[in-house]
Design a protein around this motif. Structure first.
Motif, PDB file in Angstrom:
ATOM      1  N   TYR A   1       0.819  -1.203   0.000  1.00  0.00           N
ATOM      2  CA  TYR A   1       0.000   0.000   0.000  1.00  0.00           C
ATOM      3  C   TYR A   1       0.857   1.259   0.000  1.00  0.00           C
ATOM      4  CZ  TYR A   1      -3.591  -3.332   1.457  1.00  0.00           C
ATOM      5  OH  TYR A   1      -4.430  -4.398   1.513  1.00  0.00           O
ATOM      6  N   GLY A   2       0.287   2.312  -0.557  1.00  0.00           N
ATOM      7  CA  GLY A   2       0.898   3.631  -0.470  1.00  0.00           C
ATOM      8  C   GLY A   2       0.066   4.508   0.460  1.00  0.00           C
ATOM      9  N   VAL A   3       0.686   5.504   1.042  1.00  0.00           N
ATOM     10  CA  VAL A   3      -0.025   6.409   1.937  1.00  0.00           C
ATOM     11  C   VAL A   3       0.377   7.852   1.641  1.00  0.00           C
ATOM     12  CG1 VAL A   3      -0.327   4.742   3.806  1.00  0.00           C
ATOM     13  CG2 VAL A   3       1.737   6.153   3.748  1.00  0.00           C
TER      14      VAL A   3
ATOM     15  N   ASN B   1       8.960   7.760 -11.597  1.00  0.00           N
ATOM     16  CA  ASN B   1       8.638   6.383 -11.969  1.00  0.00           C
ATOM     17  C   ASN B   1       8.337   5.505 -10.761  1.00  0.00           C
ATOM     18  OD1 ASN B   1       8.898   6.318 -14.913  1.00  0.00           O
ATOM     19  ND2 ASN B   1      11.025   6.857 -14.543  1.00  0.00           N
ATOM     20  N   SER B   2       8.170   6.119  -9.603  1.00  0.00           N
ATOM     21  CA  SER B   2       7.883   5.357  -8.387  1.00  0.00           C
ATOM     22  C   SER B   2       6.389   5.092  -8.270  1.00  0.00           C
ATOM     23  CB  SER B   2       8.367   6.132  -7.153  1.00  0.00           C
ATOM     24  OG  SER B   2       7.896   5.517  -5.971  1.00  0.00           O
ATOM     25  N   THR B   3       6.047   3.845  -8.002  1.00  0.00           N
ATOM     26  CA  THR B   3       4.641   3.480  -7.847  1.00  0.00           C
ATOM     27  C   THR B   3       4.001   4.215  -6.680  1.00  0.00           C
ATOM     28  OG1 THR B   3       5.167   1.262  -8.667  1.00  0.00           O
ATOM     29  CG2 THR B   3       3.028   1.555  -7.598  1.00  0.00           C
ATOM     30  N   MET B   4       4.624   4.102  -5.514  1.00  0.00           N
ATOM     31  CA  MET B   4       3.994   4.575  -4.288  1.00  0.00           C
ATOM     32  C   MET B   4       4.395   5.981  -3.859  1.00  0.00           C
ATOM     33  SD  MET B   4       1.804   2.411  -3.526  1.00  0.00           S
ATOM     34  CE  MET B   4       1.320   0.681  -3.439  1.00  0.00           C
ATOM     35  N   SER B   5       5.394   6.573  -4.496  1.00  0.00           N
ATOM     36  CA  SER B   5       5.707   7.949  -4.116  1.00  0.00           C
ATOM     37  C   SER B   5       5.390   8.939  -5.237  1.00  0.00           C
ATOM     38  CB  SER B   5       7.169   8.087  -3.683  1.00  0.00           C
ATOM     39  OG  SER B   5       8.052   7.852  -4.761  1.00  0.00           O
TER      40      SER B   5
ATOM     41  N   PRO C   1      -0.073   7.970  -5.274  1.00  0.00           N
ATOM     42  CA  PRO C   1      -0.583   9.146  -4.552  1.00  0.00           C
ATOM     43  C   PRO C   1      -1.205  10.189  -5.478  1.00  0.00           C
ATOM     44  CG  PRO C   1       1.816   9.045  -4.432  1.00  0.00           C
ATOM     45  CD  PRO C   1       1.348   7.736  -4.956  1.00  0.00           C
ATOM     46  N   LYS C   2      -0.635  10.363  -6.680  1.00  0.00           N
ATOM     47  CA  LYS C   2      -1.213  11.325  -7.611  1.00  0.00           C
ATOM     48  C   LYS C   2      -2.621  10.903  -8.006  1.00  0.00           C
ATOM     49  CE  LYS C   2      -0.282  13.884 -11.858  1.00  0.00           C
ATOM     50  NZ  LYS C   2       0.505  13.951 -13.094  1.00  0.00           N
ATOM     51  N   ASN C   3      -2.819   9.589  -8.199  1.00  0.00           N
ATOM     52  CA  ASN C   3      -4.145   9.087  -8.518  1.00  0.00           C
ATOM     53  C   ASN C   3      -5.115   9.280  -7.350  1.00  0.00           C
ATOM     54  OD1 ASN C   3      -6.025   6.388  -8.333  1.00  0.00           O
ATOM     55  ND2 ASN C   3      -5.885   7.203 -10.415  1.00  0.00           N
ATOM     56  N   MET C   4      -4.638   9.039  -6.145  1.00  0.00           N
ATOM     57  CA  MET C   4      -5.476   9.234  -4.959  1.00  0.00           C
ATOM     58  C   MET C   4      -5.920  10.691  -4.850  1.00  0.00           C
ATOM     59  SD  MET C   4      -3.138   6.917  -2.385  1.00  0.00           S
ATOM     60  CE  MET C   4      -4.008   7.322  -0.862  1.00  0.00           C
TER      61      MET C   4
ATOM     62  N   GLY D   1       3.128  14.447   1.658  1.00  0.00           N
ATOM     63  CA  GLY D   1       3.903  13.716   0.665  1.00  0.00           C
ATOM     64  C   GLY D   1       3.375  12.306   0.497  1.00  0.00           C
ATOM     65  N   GLY D   2       3.866  11.640  -0.540  1.00  0.00           N
ATOM     66  CA  GLY D   2       3.450  10.269  -0.820  1.00  0.00           C
ATOM     67  C   GLY D   2       4.585   9.282  -0.611  1.00  0.00           C
ATOM     68  N   VAL D   3       4.350   8.240   0.182  1.00  0.00           N
ATOM     69  CA  VAL D   3       5.356   7.213   0.441  1.00  0.00           C
ATOM     70  C   VAL D   3       4.668   5.854   0.533  1.00  0.00           C
ATOM     71  CG1 VAL D   3       6.906   8.754   1.711  1.00  0.00           C
ATOM     72  CG2 VAL D   3       5.196   7.440   2.970  1.00  0.00           C
ATOM     73  N   LYS D   4       5.452   4.793   0.473  1.00  0.00           N
ATOM     74  CA  LYS D   4       4.871   3.473   0.713  1.00  0.00           C
ATOM     75  C   LYS D   4       4.688   3.283   2.215  1.00  0.00           C
ATOM     76  CE  LYS D   4       9.335   1.166   0.212  1.00  0.00           C
ATOM     77  NZ  LYS D   4      10.050   0.104  -0.503  1.00  0.00           N
ATOM     78  N   GLU D   5       3.769   2.409   2.583  1.00  0.00           N
ATOM     79  CA  GLU D   5       3.400   2.226   3.979  1.00  0.00           C
ATOM     80  C   GLU D   5       4.589   1.824   4.843  1.00  0.00           C
ATOM     81  OE1 GLU D   5      -0.398   0.316   6.312  1.00  0.00           O
ATOM     82  OE2 GLU D   5       0.525  -0.870   4.725  1.00  0.00           O
ATOM     83  N   GLU D   6       5.506   1.050   4.268  1.00  0.00           N
ATOM     84  CA  GLU D   6       6.691   0.620   5.012  1.00  0.00           C
ATOM     85  C   GLU D   6       7.490   1.813   5.531  1.00  0.00           C
ATOM     86  OE1 GLU D   6      10.998  -1.579   4.173  1.00  0.00           O
ATOM     87  OE2 GLU D   6       9.584  -1.253   2.555  1.00  0.00           O
ATOM     88  N   VAL D   7       7.650   2.833   4.700  1.00  0.00           N
ATOM     89  CA  VAL D   7       8.418   4.010   5.106  1.00  0.00           C
ATOM     90  C   VAL D   7       7.644   4.809   6.142  1.00  0.00           C
ATOM     91  CG1 VAL D   7       9.427   6.189   4.298  1.00  0.00           C
ATOM     92  CG2 VAL D   7       9.723   4.096   2.973  1.00  0.00           C
ATOM     93  N   PHE D   8       6.322   4.905   5.992  1.00  0.00           N
ATOM     94  CA  PHE D   8       5.522   5.557   7.032  1.00  0.00           C
ATOM     95  C   PHE D   8       5.728   4.876   8.383  1.00  0.00           C
ATOM     96  CE2 PHE D   8       1.683   5.065   9.619  1.00  0.00           C
ATOM     97  CZ  PHE D   8       1.588   6.363  10.116  1.00  0.00           C
ATOM     98  N   ASN D   9       5.690   3.545   8.397  1.00  0.00           N
ATOM     99  CA  ASN D   9       5.852   2.820   9.653  1.00  0.00           C
ATOM    100  C   ASN D   9       7.209   3.088  10.297  1.00  0.00           C
ATOM    101  OD1 ASN D   9       3.313   1.629   9.542  1.00  0.00           O
ATOM    102  ND2 ASN D   9       4.039  -0.136   8.372  1.00  0.00           N
ATOM    103  N   GLU D  10       8.210   3.333   9.456  1.00  0.00           N
ATOM    104  CA  GLU D  10       9.546   3.624   9.963  1.00  0.00           C
ATOM    105  C   GLU D  10       9.606   4.973  10.662  1.00  0.00           C
ATOM    106  OE1 GLU D  10      14.031   4.239   8.069  1.00  0.00           O
ATOM    107  OE2 GLU D  10      12.530   3.079   6.964  1.00  0.00           O
ATOM    108  N   PHE D  11       8.796   5.921  10.199  1.00  0.00           N
ATOM    109  CA  PHE D  11       8.878   7.290  10.707  1.00  0.00           C
ATOM    110  C   PHE D  11       7.696   7.730  11.567  1.00  0.00           C
ATOM    111  CE2 PHE D  11      11.814   7.433   7.145  1.00  0.00           C
ATOM    112  CZ  PHE D  11      12.824   8.281   7.599  1.00  0.00           C
TER     113      PHE D  11
END
Length: 249
Positions: free
Chosen positions: A84-86, A112-116, A120-123, A158-168
């Protein structure tokens, strides 16, 4: 490898896998990290990489530009092969929904990043927000750069993948929106590899959790990685459908 996280971390994460492959194939395996997602796509597309790790969007771009590549396996995380992206903002921000982002600043990762970027642009578009709605937006190359920029107050969201959100998340960021599930990152082989070698590589990837040191190899790639599993081009059709909203405008 594409530079989705800092290069030193990529080396740390994937060195156990390369050692495993070197032993199983009796061929030296080394890691090469490209400077950008586009460089990675072109490097892999031109058959300069024997085995490559790709994000979903990069894989779609690769196939569109260079044609079919042999698929090896994809990641399974917490027993699922989707991620997932957030869209994030600071925890102390008065921004509480995507609609609050109009007139604010936004940080994307790589184009070219899916989740960043793509997801997010589509969301945002689905919420009626185009990138022209922001007073400023920039591409910061990586998920970590996006998280740090939002955390530091340089951008409102900003847009990141969920893994990076969990890290921060414990450092002071919160989620505004979460994406639909997208099929996970995958490994491909160069198109001119002998079929027997591709099948040999595939056998060593799929079900790696059952191999000696398999759990260690997986956790090195990602703490919550549970296996490498079969992958099909059809797995990425939902993302292709998402792209039909013309999010690259």
């Amino acid at each position: 490898m594409h530079p989705y996280i800092p290069a030193t971390e990529i080396l740390n994460r994937f060195t156990p896998l390369t050692k495993y492959l070197s032993e199983k194939l009796n061929i030296p395996v080394s890691i090469h990290i490209q400077k950008s997602y586009q460089d990675h796509i072109d490097y892999v597309g031109q058959n300069k990489a024997d085995i490559a790790f790709l994000g979903p969007m990069s894989y779609i771009c690769l196939k569109d530009k260079y044609g079919t590549k042999p698929l090896i396996a994809k990641l399974e995380i917490d027993n699922t092969s989707c991620f997932y992206g957030v869209i994030i903002t600071r925890s102390d921000s008065n921004i509480n929904s995507l609609n609050d982002l109009k007139g604010k600043s936004f940080a994307f990762g790589d184009r070219n990043s899916t989740m960043s970027y793509i997801v997010p642009k589509n969301m945002l578009l689905k919420a009626g927000i185009t990138i022209d709605s922001f007073n400023k937006y920039d591409f910061l190359n990586s998920h970590h750069n996006v998280a740090l920029a939002v955390l530091g107050g340089y951008y409102d969201a900003g847009g990141v993948k969920e893994e990076v959100f969990n890290e921060f998340k414990e450092k002071g960021i919160k989620i505004l929106a979460k994406s639909p599930p997208i099929s996970e990152h995958l490994f491909v082989a160069r198109s001119d590899f002998p079929k027997t070698l591709i099948e040999n590589i595939r056998q060593h990837f799929i079900g790696i959790k059952n191999s000696q040191n398999g759990a260690f190899i997986l956790k090195s790639i990602k703490l919550c990685a549970t296996d490498l599993v079969p992958v099909s081009d059809r797995d990425y059709d939902p993302l292709r459908e998402l792209l039909k909203t013309d999010i690259k405008k």
